[in-house]
Scaffold this motif. Structure first.
Motif, PDB file in Angstrom:
ATOM      1  N   PHE A   1       0.835  -1.206   0.000  1.00 38.87           N
ATOM      2  CA  PHE A   1       0.000   0.000   0.000  1.00 38.87           C
ATOM      3  C   PHE A   1       0.866   1.252   0.000  1.00 38.87           C
ATOM      4  O   PHE A   1       0.555   2.230  -0.685  1.00 38.87           O
ATOM      5  CB  PHE A   1      -0.927  -0.013   1.222  1.00 38.87           C
ATOM      6  CG  PHE A   1      -1.940   1.082   1.197  1.00 38.87           C
ATOM      7  CD1 PHE A   1      -3.000   1.043   0.313  1.00 38.87           C
ATOM      8  CD2 PHE A   1      -1.835   2.154   2.066  1.00 38.87           C
ATOM      9  CE1 PHE A   1      -3.937   2.054   0.279  1.00 38.87           C
ATOM     10  CE2 PHE A   1      -2.767   3.169   2.045  1.00 38.87           C
ATOM     11  CZ  PHE A   1      -3.821   3.124   1.149  1.00 38.87           C
ATOM     12  N   TYR A   2       1.960   1.224   0.729  1.00 39.87           N
ATOM     13  CA  TYR A   2       2.882   2.362   0.762  1.00 39.87           C
ATOM     14  C   TYR A   2       3.523   2.579  -0.610  1.00 39.87           C
ATOM     15  O   TYR A   2       3.660   3.720  -1.055  1.00 39.87           O
ATOM     16  CB  TYR A   2       3.952   2.118   1.830  1.00 39.87           C
ATOM     17  CG  TYR A   2       4.882   3.273   2.036  1.00 39.87           C
ATOM     18  CD1 TYR A   2       4.416   4.488   2.528  1.00 39.87           C
ATOM     19  CD2 TYR A   2       6.234   3.159   1.740  1.00 39.87           C
ATOM     20  CE1 TYR A   2       5.269   5.556   2.717  1.00 39.87           C
ATOM     21  CE2 TYR A   2       7.096   4.223   1.926  1.00 39.87           C
ATOM     22  CZ  TYR A   2       6.612   5.415   2.418  1.00 39.87           C
ATOM     23  OH  TYR A   2       7.459   6.473   2.595  1.00 39.87           O
ATOM     24  N   ALA A   3       3.898   1.477  -1.284  1.00 37.82           N
ATOM     25  CA  ALA A   3       4.470   1.605  -2.627  1.00 37.82           C
ATOM     26  C   ALA A   3       3.460   2.199  -3.597  1.00 37.82           C
ATOM     27  O   ALA A   3       3.815   3.023  -4.458  1.00 37.82           O
ATOM     28  CB  ALA A   3       4.948   0.237  -3.120  1.00 37.82           C
ATOM     29  N   ALA A   4       2.192   1.814  -3.459  1.00 38.34           N
ATOM     30  CA  ALA A   4       1.148   2.386  -4.320  1.00 38.34           C
ATOM     31  C   ALA A   4       1.000   3.880  -4.052  1.00 38.34           C
ATOM     32  O   ALA A   4       0.832   4.674  -4.988  1.00 38.34           O
ATOM     33  CB  ALA A   4      -0.178   1.668  -4.089  1.00 38.34           C
ATOM     34  N   ALA A   5       1.085   4.281  -2.788  1.00 38.73           N
ATOM     35  CA  ALA A   5       0.967   5.699  -2.450  1.00 38.73           C
ATOM     36  C   ALA A   5       2.149   6.497  -3.002  1.00 38.73           C
ATOM     37  O   ALA A   5       1.978   7.620  -3.493  1.00 38.73           O
ATOM     38  CB  ALA A   5       0.884   5.861  -0.930  1.00 38.73           C
ATOM     39  N   ILE A   6       3.340   5.922  -2.950  1.00 40.40           N
ATOM     40  CA  ILE A   6       4.521   6.601  -3.501  1.00 40.40           C
ATOM     41  C   ILE A   6       4.384   6.769  -5.010  1.00 40.40           C
ATOM     42  O   ILE A   6       4.653   7.851  -5.551  1.00 40.40           O
ATOM     43  CB  ILE A   6       5.810   5.831  -3.141  1.00 40.40           C
ATOM     44  CG1 ILE A   6       6.091   5.978  -1.649  1.00 40.40           C
ATOM     45  CG2 ILE A   6       6.981   6.314  -3.963  1.00 40.40           C
ATOM     46  CD1 ILE A   6       7.251   5.125  -1.171  1.00 40.40           C
ATOM     47  N   CYS A   7       3.960   5.705  -5.680  1.00 41.32           N
ATOM     48  CA  CYS A   7       3.785   5.790  -7.139  1.00 41.32           C
ATOM     49  C   CYS A   7       2.721   6.816  -7.498  1.00 41.32           C
ATOM     50  O   CYS A   7       2.881   7.563  -8.470  1.00 41.32           O
ATOM     51  CB  CYS A   7       3.416   4.422  -7.709  1.00 41.32           C
ATOM     52  SG  CYS A   7       4.765   3.242  -7.704  1.00 41.32           S
ATOM     53  N   ARG A   8       1.654   6.866  -6.731  1.00 37.85           N
ATOM     54  CA  ARG A   8       0.601   7.850  -6.994  1.00 37.85           C
ATOM     55  C   ARG A   8       1.120   9.278  -6.809  1.00 37.85           C
ATOM     56  O   ARG A   8       0.808  10.166  -7.602  1.00 37.85           O
ATOM     57  CB  ARG A   8      -0.580   7.601  -6.058  1.00 37.85           C
ATOM     58  CG  ARG A   8      -1.742   8.504  -6.333  1.00 37.85           C
ATOM     59  CD  ARG A   8      -2.933   8.113  -5.477  1.00 37.85           C
ATOM     60  NE  ARG A   8      -3.950   9.117  -5.594  1.00 37.85           N
ATOM     61  CZ  ARG A   8      -4.155  10.099  -4.719  1.00 37.85           C
ATOM     62  NH1 ARG A   8      -3.399  10.188  -3.654  1.00 37.85           N
ATOM     63  NH2 ARG A   8      -5.112  10.965  -4.902  1.00 37.85           N
TER      64      ARG A   8
ATOM     65  N   ASP B   1       3.073  14.357  -9.438  1.00 43.81           N
ATOM     66  CA  ASP B   1       4.149  15.325  -9.624  1.00 43.81           C
ATOM     67  C   ASP B   1       4.684  15.333 -11.049  1.00 43.81           C
ATOM     68  O   ASP B   1       5.719  15.928 -11.317  1.00 43.81           O
ATOM     69  CB  ASP B   1       5.306  15.036  -8.652  1.00 43.81           C
ATOM     70  CG  ASP B   1       4.937  15.367  -7.219  1.00 43.81           C
ATOM     71  OD1 ASP B   1       4.009  16.162  -7.016  1.00 43.81           O
ATOM     72  OD2 ASP B   1       5.601  14.824  -6.312  1.00 43.81           O
ATOM     73  N   GLY B   2       3.987  14.654 -11.959  1.00 39.11           N
ATOM     74  CA  GLY B   2       4.375  14.686 -13.364  1.00 39.11           C
ATOM     75  C   GLY B   2       5.197  13.486 -13.795  1.00 39.11           C
ATOM     76  O   GLY B   2       5.907  13.561 -14.801  1.00 39.11           O
TER      77      GLY B   2
ATOM     78  N   LEU C   1       0.246   1.461 -13.871  1.00 41.68           N
ATOM     79  CA  LEU C   1       0.251  -0.005 -13.819  1.00 41.68           C
ATOM     80  C   LEU C   1       0.823  -0.507 -12.502  1.00 41.68           C
ATOM     81  O   LEU C   1       0.326  -1.478 -11.929  1.00 41.68           O
ATOM     82  CB  LEU C   1       1.044  -0.579 -14.993  1.00 41.68           C
ATOM     83  CG  LEU C   1       0.460  -0.338 -16.373  1.00 41.68           C
ATOM     84  CD1 LEU C   1       1.406  -0.837 -17.447  1.00 41.68           C
ATOM     85  CD2 LEU C   1      -0.886  -1.022 -16.485  1.00 41.68           C
ATOM     86  N   LEU C   2       1.862   0.156 -12.009  1.00 48.42           N
ATOM     87  CA  LEU C   2       2.429  -0.241 -10.719  1.00 48.42           C
ATOM     88  C   LEU C   2       1.464   0.030  -9.577  1.00 48.42           C
ATOM     89  O   LEU C   2       1.404  -0.744  -8.619  1.00 48.42           O
ATOM     90  CB  LEU C   2       3.748   0.485 -10.476  1.00 48.42           C
ATOM     91  CG  LEU C   2       4.954  -0.019 -11.259  1.00 48.42           C
ATOM     92  CD1 LEU C   2       6.183   0.798 -10.914  1.00 48.42           C
ATOM     93  CD2 LEU C   2       5.192  -1.485 -10.997  1.00 48.42           C
TER      94      LEU C   2
ATOM     95  N   ILE D   1      -1.877  -2.269  -5.460  1.00 48.50           N
ATOM     96  CA  ILE D   1      -3.172  -2.356  -4.780  1.00 48.50           C
ATOM     97  C   ILE D   1      -3.727  -3.777  -4.865  1.00 48.50           C
ATOM     98  O   ILE D   1      -4.272  -4.301  -3.890  1.00 48.50           O
ATOM     99  CB  ILE D   1      -4.154  -1.317  -5.348  1.00 48.50           C
ATOM    100  CG1 ILE D   1      -3.691   0.078  -4.936  1.00 48.50           C
ATOM    101  CG2 ILE D   1      -5.580  -1.575  -4.887  1.00 48.50           C
ATOM    102  CD1 ILE D   1      -4.462   1.202  -5.553  1.00 48.50           C
ATOM    103  N   TRP D   2      -3.561  -4.426  -6.009  1.00 48.74           N
ATOM    104  CA  TRP D   2      -3.996  -5.816  -6.162  1.00 48.74           C
ATOM    105  C   TRP D   2      -3.265  -6.714  -5.161  1.00 48.74           C
ATOM    106  O   TRP D   2      -3.874  -7.547  -4.493  1.00 48.74           O
ATOM    107  CB  TRP D   2      -3.745  -6.285  -7.591  1.00 48.74           C
ATOM    108  CG  TRP D   2      -4.061  -7.724  -7.795  1.00 48.74           C
ATOM    109  CD1 TRP D   2      -3.184  -8.762  -7.864  1.00 48.74           C
ATOM    110  CD2 TRP D   2      -5.356  -8.303  -7.946  1.00 48.74           C
ATOM    111  NE1 TRP D   2      -3.845  -9.932  -8.045  1.00 48.74           N
ATOM    112  CE2 TRP D   2      -5.187  -9.680  -8.102  1.00 48.74           C
ATOM    113  CE3 TRP D   2      -6.640  -7.774  -7.961  1.00 48.74           C
ATOM    114  CZ2 TRP D   2      -6.253 -10.554  -8.266  1.00 48.74           C
ATOM    115  CZ3 TRP D   2      -7.693  -8.652  -8.131  1.00 48.74           C
ATOM    116  CH2 TRP D   2      -7.499 -10.019  -8.284  1.00 48.74           C
TER     117      TRP D   2
END
Length: 119
Positions: free
Chosen positions: A49-56, A61-62, A69-70, A75-76
Protein backbone atom coordinates in the motif's frame (compact mmCIF):
# COMPACT_ATOMS: atom_id res chain seq x y z
CA UNK A 1 -11.31 -12.77 -29.68
CA UNK A 2 -12.60 -14.10 -26.36
CA UNK A 3 -11.29 -17.55 -27.21
CA UNK A 4 -7.85 -16.12 -28.00
CA UNK A 5 -7.78 -14.20 -24.72
CA UNK A 6 -8.89 -17.27 -22.79
CA UNK A 7 -6.26 -19.50 -24.40
CA UNK A 8 -3.54 -16.92 -23.83
CA UNK A 9 -4.47 -16.57 -20.17
CA UNK A 10 -4.37 -20.35 -19.78
CA UNK A 11 -0.81 -20.39 -21.14
CA UNK A 12 0.43 -17.45 -19.06
CA UNK A 13 -1.19 -18.37 -15.72
CA UNK A 14 1.25 -21.17 -14.76
CA UNK A 15 4.22 -18.94 -15.55
CA UNK A 16 2.86 -16.10 -13.43
CA UNK A 17 1.96 -18.49 -10.63
CA UNK A 18 5.47 -19.90 -10.53
CA UNK A 19 7.42 -16.64 -10.64
CA UNK A 20 5.47 -13.75 -9.10
CA UNK A 21 6.39 -13.34 -5.41
CA UNK A 22 2.88 -13.02 -4.01
CA UNK A 23 1.71 -16.10 -5.90
CA UNK A 24 4.68 -18.12 -4.66
CA UNK A 25 3.95 -16.92 -1.12
CA UNK A 26 0.27 -17.75 -1.46
CA UNK A 27 1.08 -21.28 -2.62
CA UNK A 28 3.53 -21.74 0.27
CA UNK A 29 0.91 -20.57 2.76
CA UNK A 30 -1.58 -23.14 1.53
CA UNK A 31 0.57 -26.01 2.80
CA UNK A 32 0.05 -27.49 6.26
CA UNK A 33 3.25 -25.91 7.57
CA UNK A 34 2.46 -22.54 6.01
CA UNK A 35 -1.07 -22.06 7.35
CA UNK A 36 0.20 -20.65 10.64
CA UNK A 37 1.95 -17.80 8.81
CA UNK A 38 -1.21 -16.43 7.20
CA UNK A 39 -1.99 -13.78 9.80
CA UNK A 40 1.59 -12.42 10.02
CA UNK A 41 1.63 -12.38 6.21
CA UNK A 42 -1.14 -9.80 6.30
CA UNK A 43 1.49 -7.32 7.48
CA UNK A 44 2.96 -7.43 3.96
CA UNK A 45 -0.06 -5.48 2.78
CA UNK A 46 1.35 -2.31 4.35
CA UNK A 47 4.50 -2.09 2.17
CA UNK A 48 2.44 -2.74 -0.96
CA UNK A 49 0.00 0.00 0.00
CA UNK A 50 2.88 2.36 0.76
CA UNK A 51 4.47 1.60 -2.63
CA UNK A 52 1.15 2.39 -4.32
CA UNK A 53 0.97 5.70 -2.45
CA UNK A 54 4.52 6.60 -3.50
CA UNK A 55 3.78 5.79 -7.14
CA UNK A 56 0.60 7.85 -6.99
CA UNK A 57 2.53 10.81 -5.57
CA UNK A 58 5.09 10.48 -8.36
CA UNK A 59 2.32 10.45 -10.95
CA UNK A 60 0.76 13.59 -9.49
CA UNK A 61 4.15 15.33 -9.62
CA UNK A 62 4.37 14.69 -13.36
CA UNK A 63 5.85 11.18 -13.41
CA UNK A 64 5.50 8.77 -16.32
CA UNK A 65 2.12 7.25 -17.08
CA UNK A 66 3.30 3.65 -16.79
CA UNK A 67 3.38 4.12 -13.02
CA UNK A 68 -0.40 3.69 -13.13
CA UNK A 69 0.25 0.00 -13.82
CA UNK A 70 2.43 -0.24 -10.72
CA UNK A 71 -0.28 1.43 -8.64
CA UNK A 72 -2.83 -1.13 -9.83
CA UNK A 73 -0.39 -4.01 -9.23
CA UNK A 74 0.47 -2.80 -5.72
CA UNK A 75 -3.17 -2.36 -4.78
CA UNK A 76 -4.00 -5.82 -6.16
CA UNK A 77 -1.19 -7.34 -4.09
CA UNK A 78 -2.36 -5.39 -1.04
CA UNK A 79 -5.80 -6.95 -1.26
CA UNK A 80 -4.30 -10.36 -1.95
CA UNK A 81 -2.15 -10.15 1.18
CA UNK A 82 -5.10 -8.93 3.26
CA UNK A 83 -7.22 -11.83 2.04
CA UNK A 84 -4.57 -14.49 2.78
CA UNK A 85 -4.78 -13.99 6.54
CA UNK A 86 -8.44 -14.81 7.21
CA UNK A 87 -8.49 -17.61 4.64
CA UNK A 88 -5.42 -19.36 6.04
CA UNK A 89 -6.66 -18.89 9.62
CA UNK A 90 -10.00 -20.47 8.73
CA UNK A 91 -8.29 -23.38 6.98
CA UNK A 92 -5.95 -23.87 9.94
CA UNK A 93 -8.85 -23.99 12.42
CA UNK A 94 -10.76 -26.47 10.26
CA UNK A 95 -7.69 -28.64 9.82
CA UNK A 96 -6.89 -28.68 13.54
CA UNK A 97 -10.48 -29.59 14.38
CA UNK A 98 -10.33 -32.40 11.81
CA UNK A 99 -7.00 -33.63 13.22
CA UNK A 100 -8.43 -33.60 16.74
CA UNK A 101 -11.47 -35.57 15.60
CA UNK A 102 -9.22 -38.06 13.77
CA UNK A 103 -7.08 -38.47 16.89
CA UNK A 104 -10.13 -39.06 19.09
CA UNK A 105 -11.50 -41.70 16.73
CA UNK A 106 -8.12 -43.39 16.22
CA UNK A 107 -7.87 -42.65 12.53
CA UNK A 108 -4.77 -41.69 10.60
CA UNK A 109 -4.44 -37.90 10.19
CA UNK A 110 -5.71 -36.45 6.93
CA UNK A 111 -3.56 -34.21 4.76
CA UNK A 112 -4.39 -30.84 3.30
CA UNK A 113 -5.69 -31.31 -0.20
CA UNK A 114 -5.90 -35.10 -0.04
CA UNK A 115 -8.58 -36.57 -2.21
CA UNK A 116 -9.12 -39.58 0.06
CA UNK A 117 -12.67 -40.06 1.20
CA UNK A 118 -13.30 -39.80 4.91
CA UNK A 119 -15.08 -42.57 6.78
Amino acid sequence: MIRLTWNLSQKIAPILRAWLPTNVLRDALRTRRGLKWGLPCMLLAAPYFYAAAICRALIEDGGPGWLHLLVILCIWNTFKMLWIGPVSFTKLIRLRLQERADFRHGRAPTRVGSSATRV
